[in-house]
Scaffold this motif. Structure first.
Motif, mmCIF file in Angstrom:
data_model
loop_
_atom_site.group_PDB
_atom_site.id
_atom_site.type_symbol
_atom_site.label_atom_id
_atom_site.label_comp_id
_atom_site.label_asym_id
_atom_site.label_seq_id
_atom_site.Cartn_x
_atom_site.Cartn_y
_atom_site.Cartn_z
ATOM 1 N N VAL A 7 0.842 -1.200 0.000
ATOM 2 C CA VAL A 7 0.000 0.000 0.000
ATOM 3 C C VAL A 7 0.878 1.250 0.000
ATOM 4 C CG1 VAL A 7 -1.613 1.362 1.386
ATOM 5 C CG2 VAL A 7 -2.014 -1.078 1.049
ATOM 6 N N GLY A 8 1.948 1.241 0.795
ATOM 7 C CA GLY A 8 2.861 2.386 0.812
ATOM 8 C C GLY A 8 3.486 2.637 -0.549
ATOM 9 N N LEU A 9 3.876 1.565 -1.241
ATOM 10 C CA LEU A 9 4.433 1.716 -2.589
ATOM 11 C C LEU A 9 3.397 2.300 -3.544
ATOM 12 C CD1 LEU A 9 6.415 -1.633 -2.947
ATOM 13 C CD2 LEU A 9 7.391 0.670 -2.902
ATOM 14 N N ALA A 10 2.158 1.813 -3.446
ATOM 15 C CA ALA A 10 1.099 2.333 -4.316
ATOM 16 C C ALA A 10 0.837 3.809 -4.020
ATOM 17 C CB ALA A 10 -0.176 1.509 -4.127
ATOM 18 N N GLN A 11 0.858 4.179 -2.753
ATOM 19 C CA GLN A 11 0.656 5.586 -2.389
ATOM 20 C C GLN A 11 1.797 6.451 -2.915
ATOM 21 O OE1 GLN A 11 0.388 4.800 1.784
ATOM 22 N NE2 GLN A 11 -1.851 4.774 1.816
ATOM 23 N N TYR A 12 3.005 5.935 -2.823
ATOM 24 C CA TYR A 12 4.166 6.681 -3.329
ATOM 25 C C TYR A 12 4.053 6.877 -4.839
ATOM 26 C CZ TYR A 12 9.027 7.959 -4.213
ATOM 27 O OH TYR A 12 10.163 8.616 -4.616
ATOM 28 N N LYS A 13 3.690 5.821 -5.562
ATOM 29 C CA LYS A 13 3.566 5.918 -7.017
ATOM 30 C C LYS A 13 2.434 6.859 -7.413
ATOM 31 C CE LYS A 13 5.474 1.346 -8.041
ATOM 32 N NZ LYS A 13 6.540 1.817 -8.941
ATOM 33 N N ALA A 14 1.397 6.933 -6.557
ATOM 34 C CA ALA A 14 0.270 7.818 -6.846
ATOM 35 C C ALA A 14 0.559 9.265 -6.457
ATOM 36 C CB ALA A 14 -0.978 7.325 -6.123
ATOM 37 N N GLY A 15 1.707 9.520 -5.847
ATOM 38 C CA GLY A 15 2.066 10.878 -5.458
ATOM 39 C C GLY A 15 1.527 11.301 -4.111
ATOM 40 N N ASP A 16 0.950 10.360 -3.364
ATOM 41 C CA ASP A 16 0.446 10.684 -2.027
ATOM 42 C C ASP A 16 1.566 10.392 -1.025
ATOM 43 O OD1 ASP A 16 -0.955 11.152 0.274
ATOM 44 O OD2 ASP A 16 -2.694 9.930 -0.270
ATOM 45 N N TYR A 17 2.537 11.293 -0.980
ATOM 46 C CA TYR A 17 3.745 11.048 -0.196
ATOM 47 C C TYR A 17 3.481 11.077 1.308
ATOM 48 C CZ TYR A 17 5.703 12.016 -4.779
ATOM 49 O OH TYR A 17 5.985 11.988 -6.114
ATOM 50 N N LYS A 18 2.519 11.867 1.732
ATOM 51 C CA LYS A 18 2.191 11.914 3.161
ATOM 52 C C LYS A 18 1.623 10.565 3.612
ATOM 53 C CE LYS A 18 1.187 13.686 7.232
ATOM 54 N NZ LYS A 18 0.477 12.534 7.821
ATOM 55 N N ALA A 19 0.690 10.023 2.838
ATOM 56 C CA ALA A 19 0.112 8.724 3.191
ATOM 57 C C ALA A 19 1.171 7.628 3.125
ATOM 58 C CB ALA A 19 -1.050 8.396 2.255
ATOM 59 N N ALA A 20 2.053 7.704 2.123
ATOM 60 C CA ALA A 20 3.117 6.706 2.005
ATOM 61 C C ALA A 20 4.042 6.763 3.218
ATOM 62 C CB ALA A 20 3.909 6.934 0.721
ATOM 63 N N THR A 21 4.385 7.974 3.641
ATOM 64 C CA THR A 21 5.234 8.125 4.826
ATOM 65 C C THR A 21 4.567 7.504 6.046
ATOM 66 O OG1 THR A 21 6.174 10.175 3.941
ATOM 67 C CG2 THR A 21 6.418 9.789 6.300
ATOM 68 N N ASP A 22 3.269 7.705 6.183
ATOM 69 C CA ASP A 22 2.539 7.133 7.321
ATOM 70 C C ASP A 22 2.532 5.600 7.254
ATOM 71 O OD1 ASP A 22 2.027 9.679 8.207
ATOM 72 O OD2 ASP A 22 -0.006 9.764 7.356
ATOM 73 N N SER A 23 2.377 5.045 6.054
ATOM 74 C CA SER A 23 2.356 3.583 5.909
ATOM 75 C C SER A 23 3.701 2.976 6.287
ATOM 76 C CB SER A 23 1.998 3.197 4.468
ATOM 77 O OG SER A 23 0.668 3.557 4.158
ATOM 78 N N PHE A 24 4.781 3.587 5.819
ATOM 79 C CA PHE A 24 6.106 3.057 6.140
ATOM 80 C C PHE A 24 6.438 3.275 7.619
ATOM 81 C CE2 PHE A 24 6.778 4.114 1.491
ATOM 82 C CZ PHE A 24 6.581 2.802 1.085
#
Length: 233
Positions: free
Chosen positions: A170-187
């Motif tokens: 999910v974090g990778l998908a968020q990063y690829k989608a440009g949602d860096y804040k959500a990706a940071t939270d997932s990681f």
């Protein structure tokens, strides 16, 4: 006198036994025969199942060698054959390996196979979860973020066996989608979990750093305009 009573008692016992044997002896013999047949049948079944497991294991090993040798089409066909003829355990393994080989040539079909495994009630919940993770991995580069999140959200529970993998994908998908804040939270959630495997923890640290560095810098606060000096009289 005591011997006479003892002999009478023995005669009575013998007579009682003879009457019981005459009445029920054939049933007892039949029961004993059934027990022997049942034990022999069970032993025969165990031997047959062992032979089937060994044959399926040999087929699976042959299919693996084809896959390792780069013969994806032949390996896929071999695994599909095990799906039809193998023992239950090897049939499940063969379905996974067949989907893995199929992904090399037809990703959409492989995803469909993994989805079918994930929905098969005859397969254990643990293996269903594995299929969900495999399908999401194939989709992470192309599917909408909402699709990835909906697929993996059921696995992201406090004690879920695959919560770490689900959060990473999910974090990778968020990063690829440009949602860096959500990706940071997932990681960050991965790093805050004390049971995260070491290898995944190292990846999460790197990916969180990349996601955090990709977030836009906050706009600078405008400097306050100094008050005008009073006019000199």
């Amino acid at each position: 006198m005591a011997d006479i009573f003892h002999e009478i008692d023995e005669d009575l016992r013998r007579e009682r036994f003879n009457r019981l044997w005459t009445r029920y002896g054939s049933y007892l013999i039949g029961l004993a025969v059934l027990v022997v047949i049942a034990v022999a049948g069970w032993r025969g079944y165990e031997w047959w199942r062992l032979q089937q497991d060994q044959a399926a294991g040999a087929q699976f090993e042959t299919a693996l060698q084809l896959a390792v040798g780069g013969k994806a089409t032949e390996a896929e066909a071999a695994f599909q054959q095990i799906e039809k003829e193998g023992t239950p355990g090897y049939r499940v393994l063969a379905r996974f390996r067949a989907a893995t080989e199929l992904a090399k040539t037809d990703r959409a079909a492989a995803i469909a196979d993994y989805d079918a495994i994930a929905k098969d009630p005859a397969i254990s919940p643990l293996m269903q979860n594995v299929a969900q993770v495999r399908a999401a991995l194939l989709l992470v580069d192309t599917a909408p973020l909402a699709d990835i999140e909906s697929r993996l959200k059921p696995l992201d529970t406090p004690t879920g066996a695959f919560r770490h993998s689900a959060r990473e994908i999910v974090g990778l998908a968020q990063y690829k989608a440009g949602d860096y804040k959500a990706a940071t939270d997932s990681f960050t959630a991965i790093l805050n979990d004390g049971e995260t495997p070491p290898g995944l923890r190292r990846r999460a640290e790197l990916l969180r750093t990349l996601a955090a560095a990709s977030m836009p810098m906050p706009a600078p606060t405008p400097a306050a305009t100094p008050a005008a000096a009073p006019a000199v009289q």
